[in-house]
Design a protein around this motif. Structure first.
Motif, PDB file in Angstrom:
ATOM      1  N   SER A 154      18.565 -20.199 -28.098  1.00 59.81           N
ATOM      2  CA  SER A 154      17.934 -20.415 -26.791  1.00 59.81           C
ATOM      3  C   SER A 154      16.473 -20.008 -26.851  1.00 59.81           C
ATOM      4  O   SER A 154      16.114 -19.035 -27.500  1.00 59.81           O
ATOM      5  CB  SER A 154      18.648 -19.600 -25.718  1.00 59.81           C
ATOM      6  OG  SER A 154      19.924 -20.140 -25.488  1.00 59.81           O
ATOM      7  N   THR A 187      32.726 -12.548 -26.928  1.00 55.56           N
ATOM      8  CA  THR A 187      31.966 -13.282 -25.902  1.00 55.56           C
ATOM      9  C   THR A 187      31.682 -14.729 -26.304  1.00 55.56           C
ATOM     10  O   THR A 187      30.983 -15.436 -25.587  1.00 55.56           O
ATOM     11  CB  THR A 187      30.621 -12.576 -25.626  1.00 55.56           C
ATOM     12  OG1 THR A 187      29.902 -12.500 -26.863  1.00 55.56           O
ATOM     13  CG2 THR A 187      30.821 -11.194 -25.041  1.00 55.56           C
ATOM     14  N   ALA A 188      32.226 -15.160 -27.431  1.00 63.44           N
ATOM     15  CA  ALA A 188      31.919 -16.493 -27.963  1.00 63.44           C
ATOM     16  C   ALA A 188      32.253 -17.601 -26.981  1.00 63.44           C
ATOM     17  O   ALA A 188      33.255 -17.536 -26.270  1.00 63.44           O
ATOM     18  CB  ALA A 188      32.680 -16.715 -29.267  1.00 63.44           C
ATOM     19  N   ASP A 208      23.716 -24.560 -22.431  1.00 63.32           N
ATOM     20  CA  ASP A 208      23.345 -23.216 -22.867  1.00 63.32           C
ATOM     21  C   ASP A 208      24.636 -22.415 -22.876  1.00 63.32           C
ATOM     22  O   ASP A 208      25.350 -22.363 -21.868  1.00 63.32           O
ATOM     23  CB  ASP A 208      22.338 -22.586 -21.898  1.00 63.32           C
ATOM     24  CG  ASP A 208      20.976 -23.267 -21.987  1.00 63.32           C
ATOM     25  OD1 ASP A 208      20.359 -23.180 -23.058  1.00 63.32           O
ATOM     26  OD2 ASP A 208      20.559 -23.884 -20.996  1.00 63.32           O
ATOM     27  N   TYR A 209      24.941 -21.822 -24.030  1.00 62.16           N
ATOM     28  CA  TYR A 209      26.196 -21.094 -24.184  1.00 62.16           C
ATOM     29  C   TYR A 209      26.017 -19.973 -25.196  1.00 62.16           C
ATOM     30  O   TYR A 209      24.951 -19.828 -25.795  1.00 62.16           O
ATOM     31  CB  TYR A 209      27.325 -22.050 -24.596  1.00 62.16           C
ATOM     32  CG  TYR A 209      27.270 -22.503 -26.044  1.00 62.16           C
ATOM     33  CD1 TYR A 209      28.135 -21.962 -26.992  1.00 62.16           C
ATOM     34  CD2 TYR A 209      26.368 -23.468 -26.474  1.00 62.16           C
ATOM     35  CE1 TYR A 209      28.087 -22.373 -28.318  1.00 62.16           C
ATOM     36  CE2 TYR A 209      26.318 -23.879 -27.787  1.00 62.16           C
ATOM     37  CZ  TYR A 209      27.193 -23.324 -28.712  1.00 62.16           C
ATOM     38  OH  TYR A 209      27.146 -23.719 -30.024  1.00 62.16           O
ATOM     39  N   LEU A 210      27.071 -19.202 -25.387  1.00 64.31           N
ATOM     40  CA  LEU A 210      27.055 -18.140 -26.387  1.00 64.31           C
ATOM     41  C   LEU A 210      27.773 -18.652 -27.633  1.00 64.31           C
ATOM     42  O   LEU A 210      28.907 -19.127 -27.553  1.00 64.31           O
ATOM     43  CB  LEU A 210      27.734 -16.881 -25.845  1.00 64.31           C
ATOM     44  CG  LEU A 210      27.067 -16.287 -24.599  1.00 64.31           C
ATOM     45  CD1 LEU A 210      27.853 -15.093 -24.086  1.00 64.31           C
ATOM     46  CD2 LEU A 210      25.621 -15.904 -24.874  1.00 64.31           C
ATOM     47  N   SER A 211      27.116 -18.548 -28.769  1.00 60.74           N
ATOM     48  CA  SER A 211      27.646 -19.067 -30.031  1.00 60.74           C
ATOM     49  C   SER A 211      28.900 -18.317 -30.465  1.00 60.74           C
ATOM     50  O   SER A 211      29.320 -17.341 -29.830  1.00 60.74           O
ATOM     51  CB  SER A 211      26.595 -18.944 -31.134  1.00 60.74           C
ATOM     52  OG  SER A 211      26.477 -17.578 -31.532  1.00 60.74           O
ATOM     53  N   GLY A 264      28.312 -14.887 -30.427  1.00 61.37           N
ATOM     54  CA  GLY A 264      27.938 -14.306 -29.141  1.00 61.37           C
ATOM     55  C   GLY A 264      26.457 -14.367 -28.834  1.00 61.37           C
ATOM     56  O   GLY A 264      25.993 -13.758 -27.880  1.00 61.37           O
ATOM     57  N   ALA A 265      25.698 -15.107 -29.630  1.00 62.24           N
ATOM     58  CA  ALA A 265      24.242 -15.233 -29.434  1.00 62.24           C
ATOM     59  C   ALA A 265      23.939 -16.433 -28.532  1.00 62.24           C
ATOM     60  O   ALA A 265      24.627 -17.445 -28.592  1.00 62.24           O
ATOM     61  CB  ALA A 265      23.556 -15.426 -30.781  1.00 62.24           C
ATOM     62  N   PRO A 266      22.893 -16.331 -27.693  1.00 60.62           N
ATOM     63  CA  PRO A 266      22.539 -17.453 -26.817  1.00 60.62           C
ATOM     64  C   PRO A 266      22.026 -18.653 -27.617  1.00 60.62           C
ATOM     65  O   PRO A 266      21.144 -18.511 -28.463  1.00 60.62           O
ATOM     66  CB  PRO A 266      21.445 -16.899 -25.913  1.00 60.62           C
ATOM     67  CG  PRO A 266      21.217 -15.494 -26.312  1.00 60.62           C
ATOM     68  CD  PRO A 266      22.051 -15.165 -27.492  1.00 60.62           C
ATOM     69  N   GLU A 304      26.731 -20.617 -20.101  1.00 64.35           N
ATOM     70  CA  GLU A 304      25.537 -20.144 -19.407  1.00 64.35           C
ATOM     71  C   GLU A 304      25.075 -21.190 -18.386  1.00 64.35           C
ATOM     72  O   GLU A 304      24.916 -20.895 -17.228  1.00 64.35           O
ATOM     73  CB  GLU A 304      24.417 -19.842 -20.407  1.00 64.35           C
ATOM     74  CG  GLU A 304      24.777 -18.778 -21.444  1.00 64.35           C
ATOM     75  CD  GLU A 304      24.774 -17.379 -20.882  1.00 64.35           C
ATOM     76  OE1 GLU A 304      23.779 -16.992 -20.258  1.00 64.35           O
ATOM     77  OE2 GLU A 304      25.788 -16.668 -21.071  1.00 64.35           O
ATOM     78  N   CYS A 337      20.150 -23.064 -36.019  1.00 62.65           N
ATOM     79  CA  CYS A 337      20.370 -21.623 -35.832  1.00 62.65           C
ATOM     80  C   CYS A 337      20.355 -21.007 -37.228  1.00 62.65           C
ATOM     81  O   CYS A 337      21.306 -21.163 -37.983  1.00 62.65           O
ATOM     82  CB  CYS A 337      21.703 -21.358 -35.140  1.00 62.65           C
ATOM     83  SG  CYS A 337      21.869 -22.205 -33.552  1.00 62.65           S
TER      84      CYS A 337
END
Length: 126
Positions: A112, A66-67, A83-86, A89-91, A71, A40
């Protein structure tokens, strides 16, 4: 590889430790010789407990609202893909492999949509 423990449950524990900003619990989920590869942004590889701590500490200290939102979790032949939010908060997609003693041996993450490795690309093609 190891099939005598619930790999998906271990990934959920990992996600919970991240959400709770519980660095000690998070590090305890990893094998002593674990490797975390992050793609990333600028590629970074962290090895062993000290390397993982220096990687995770700043990420857990400043997390977005949103961390670590879940997903999707997908078991694979080699482990689990999450798959999750970092922390920002990014995919993100992260692939986990495990040791025989139910510890995280390696993680590889990337935003993602980017393939992590051949194995993950093969799963996406199924």
């Amino acid at each position: 590889m190891a099939d005598d423990f619930d790999q998906v449950a271990l990934v959920v524990d990992w996600l919970d430790a991240c959400r709770n900003r519980d660095l000690a619990t998070l590090l305890d989920l990893y094998a002593d010789d674990a490797i975390a590869e992050c793609r990333c942004g600028e590629a970074k590889v962290s090895e062993g407990r000290a390397g993982l701590e220096s990687y995770w500490r700043p990420r857990l200290d400043a997390i977005a609202p949103t961390a670590f939102g879940l997903e999707e979790i997908t078991p694979t032949a080699d482990g689990v893909v999450l798959d999750y939010l970092s922390h920002e908060g990014a995919p993100v997609r992260i692939a986990f492999t495990f040791s025989r003693d139910a510890k995280i041996l390696r993680t590889t993450c990337a935003p993602s949509g980017q393939a992590l490795c051949r194995e993950v690309a093969a799963v996406e093609g199924d």
